[in-house]
Design a protein around this motif. Structure first.
Motif, mmCIF file in Angstrom:
data_model
loop_
_atom_site.group_PDB
_atom_site.id
_atom_site.type_symbol
_atom_site.label_atom_id
_atom_site.label_comp_id
_atom_site.label_asym_id
_atom_site.label_seq_id
_atom_site.Cartn_x
_atom_site.Cartn_y
_atom_site.Cartn_z
ATOM 1 N N LEU A 17 -9.083 6.259 21.313
ATOM 2 C CA LEU A 17 -7.774 5.708 20.997
ATOM 3 C C LEU A 17 -7.746 5.325 19.525
ATOM 4 O O LEU A 17 -8.655 4.642 19.041
ATOM 5 N N GLN A 18 -6.717 5.751 18.810
ATOM 6 C CA GLN A 18 -6.586 5.472 17.379
ATOM 7 C C GLN A 18 -5.491 4.435 17.161
ATOM 8 O O GLN A 18 -4.567 4.316 17.954
ATOM 9 N N SER A 19 -5.585 3.682 16.077
ATOM 10 C CA SER A 19 -4.555 2.684 15.784
ATOM 11 C C SER A 19 -3.253 3.347 15.334
ATOM 12 O O SER A 19 -2.172 2.823 15.574
ATOM 13 N N ASP A 20 -3.359 4.506 14.702
ATOM 14 C CA ASP A 20 -2.190 5.293 14.284
ATOM 15 C C ASP A 20 -2.382 6.714 14.775
ATOM 16 O O ASP A 20 -3.520 7.196 14.846
ATOM 17 N N PRO A 21 -1.293 7.414 15.098
ATOM 18 C CA PRO A 21 -1.428 8.799 15.565
ATOM 19 C C PRO A 21 -2.142 9.671 14.537
ATOM 20 O O PRO A 21 -1.692 9.778 13.393
ATOM 21 N N PRO A 22 -3.288 10.266 14.889
ATOM 22 C CA PRO A 22 -4.055 11.084 13.943
ATOM 23 C C PRO A 22 -3.266 12.259 13.381
ATOM 24 O O PRO A 22 -3.529 12.719 12.277
ATOM 25 N N TRP A 23 -2.305 12.733 14.158
ATOM 26 C CA TRP A 23 -1.476 13.865 13.741
ATOM 27 C C TRP A 23 -0.006 13.460 13.632
ATOM 28 O O TRP A 23 0.889 14.263 13.815
ATOM 29 N N GLY A 24 0.234 12.196 13.343
ATOM 30 C CA GLY A 24 1.592 11.700 13.159
ATOM 31 C C GLY A 24 2.390 11.672 14.451
ATOM 32 O O GLY A 24 1.963 12.177 15.483
ATOM 33 N N GLU A 25 3.539 11.053 14.393
ATOM 34 C CA GLU A 25 4.417 10.953 15.560
ATOM 35 C C GLU A 25 4.863 12.327 16.059
ATOM 36 O O GLU A 25 5.074 12.526 17.243
ATOM 37 N N ASP A 26 4.967 13.284 15.143
ATOM 38 C CA ASP A 26 5.424 14.623 15.521
ATOM 39 C C ASP A 26 4.288 15.510 16.022
ATOM 40 O O ASP A 26 4.509 16.621 16.484
ATOM 41 N N GLY A 27 3.038 15.033 15.907
ATOM 42 C CA GLY A 27 1.888 15.823 16.344
ATOM 43 C C GLY A 27 1.550 16.976 15.410
ATOM 44 O O GLY A 27 0.725 17.815 15.733
ATOM 45 N N LYS A 28 2.173 16.996 14.220
ATOM 46 C CA LYS A 28 1.996 18.108 13.291
ATOM 47 C C LYS A 28 1.629 17.678 11.873
ATOM 48 O O LYS A 28 1.393 18.516 11.016
ATOM 49 N N THR A 29 1.589 16.364 11.632
ATOM 50 C CA THR A 29 1.355 15.863 10.293
ATOM 51 C C THR A 29 0.072 15.031 10.286
ATOM 52 O O THR A 29 0.089 13.852 10.607
ATOM 53 N N PRO A 30 -1.065 15.641 9.930
ATOM 54 C CA PRO A 30 -2.341 14.922 9.991
ATOM 55 C C PRO A 30 -2.420 13.757 9.008
ATOM 56 O O PRO A 30 -1.871 13.816 7.914
ATOM 57 N N SER A 31 -3.142 12.725 9.427
ATOM 58 C CA SER A 31 -3.305 11.535 8.587
ATOM 59 C C SER A 31 -4.482 11.672 7.622
ATOM 60 O O SER A 31 -4.561 10.945 6.644
ATOM 61 N N TYR A 32 -5.396 12.580 7.921
ATOM 62 C CA TYR A 32 -6.634 12.760 7.158
ATOM 63 C C TYR A 32 -7.538 11.526 7.217
ATOM 64 O O TYR A 32 -8.446 11.377 6.413
ATOM 65 N N ASP A 33 -7.280 10.646 8.200
ATOM 66 C CA ASP A 33 -8.172 9.524 8.459
ATOM 67 C C ASP A 33 -9.416 10.059 9.154
ATOM 68 O O ASP A 33 -9.447 11.204 9.597
ATOM 69 N N ILE A 34 -10.416 9.218 9.284
ATOM 70 C CA ILE A 34 -11.672 9.572 9.937
ATOM 71 C C ILE A 34 -11.767 8.816 11.262
ATOM 72 O O ILE A 34 -11.544 7.604 11.297
ATOM 73 N N CYS A 35 -12.115 9.512 12.340
ATOM 74 C CA CYS A 35 -12.316 8.873 13.643
ATOM 75 C C CYS A 35 -13.592 8.034 13.567
ATOM 76 O O CYS A 35 -14.650 8.540 13.185
ATOM 77 N N ASP A 36 -13.499 6.759 13.941
ATOM 78 C CA ASP A 36 -14.676 5.898 13.877
ATOM 79 C C ASP A 36 -15.698 6.220 14.958
ATOM 80 O O ASP A 36 -16.837 5.797 14.895
#
Length: 90
Positions: A17-36
């Motif tokens: 579970l991530q604090s913010d959507p890894p691929w944005g609300e649309d599921g198409k815009t990556p955050s480029y964050d790292i999964c802990d």
């Protein structure tokens, strides 16, 4: 299966579970964050199904070592967490 907003909040590799959507609300815009948990960079190693499967396989083979071990829950269960992965990413 939950709605797309719920589905989009989990890591495609490990189901964390991530604090913010890894691929944005649309599921198409990556955050480029790292999964802990698995250490994947959202938008890099998880953008195609082959990459997702390869990264997950390697992570599991290496012992599911957490990228940020200080965030690992005490009663963490790989099996339970993997259930969060949408079927399209298995």
């Amino acid at each position: 299966m939950g709605n797309s907003k719920t589905k989009n909040i989990f890591c495609r590799i490990c189901g964390r579970l991530q604090s913010d959507p890894p691929w944005g609300e649309d599921g198409k815009t990556p955050s480029y964050d790292i999964c802990d948990c698995c250490g994947v960079e959202f938008g890099y190693q998880d953008c195609i199904i082959e990459g997702i499967r390869k990264y997950r396989k390697k992570w599991i083979e290496k012992g599911c070592i957490w990228d940020s071990p200080e965030n690992k829950p005490l009663n963490w269960s790989l099996e339970d967490q993997l259930k969060n992965i949408s079927n399209e990413f298995l």
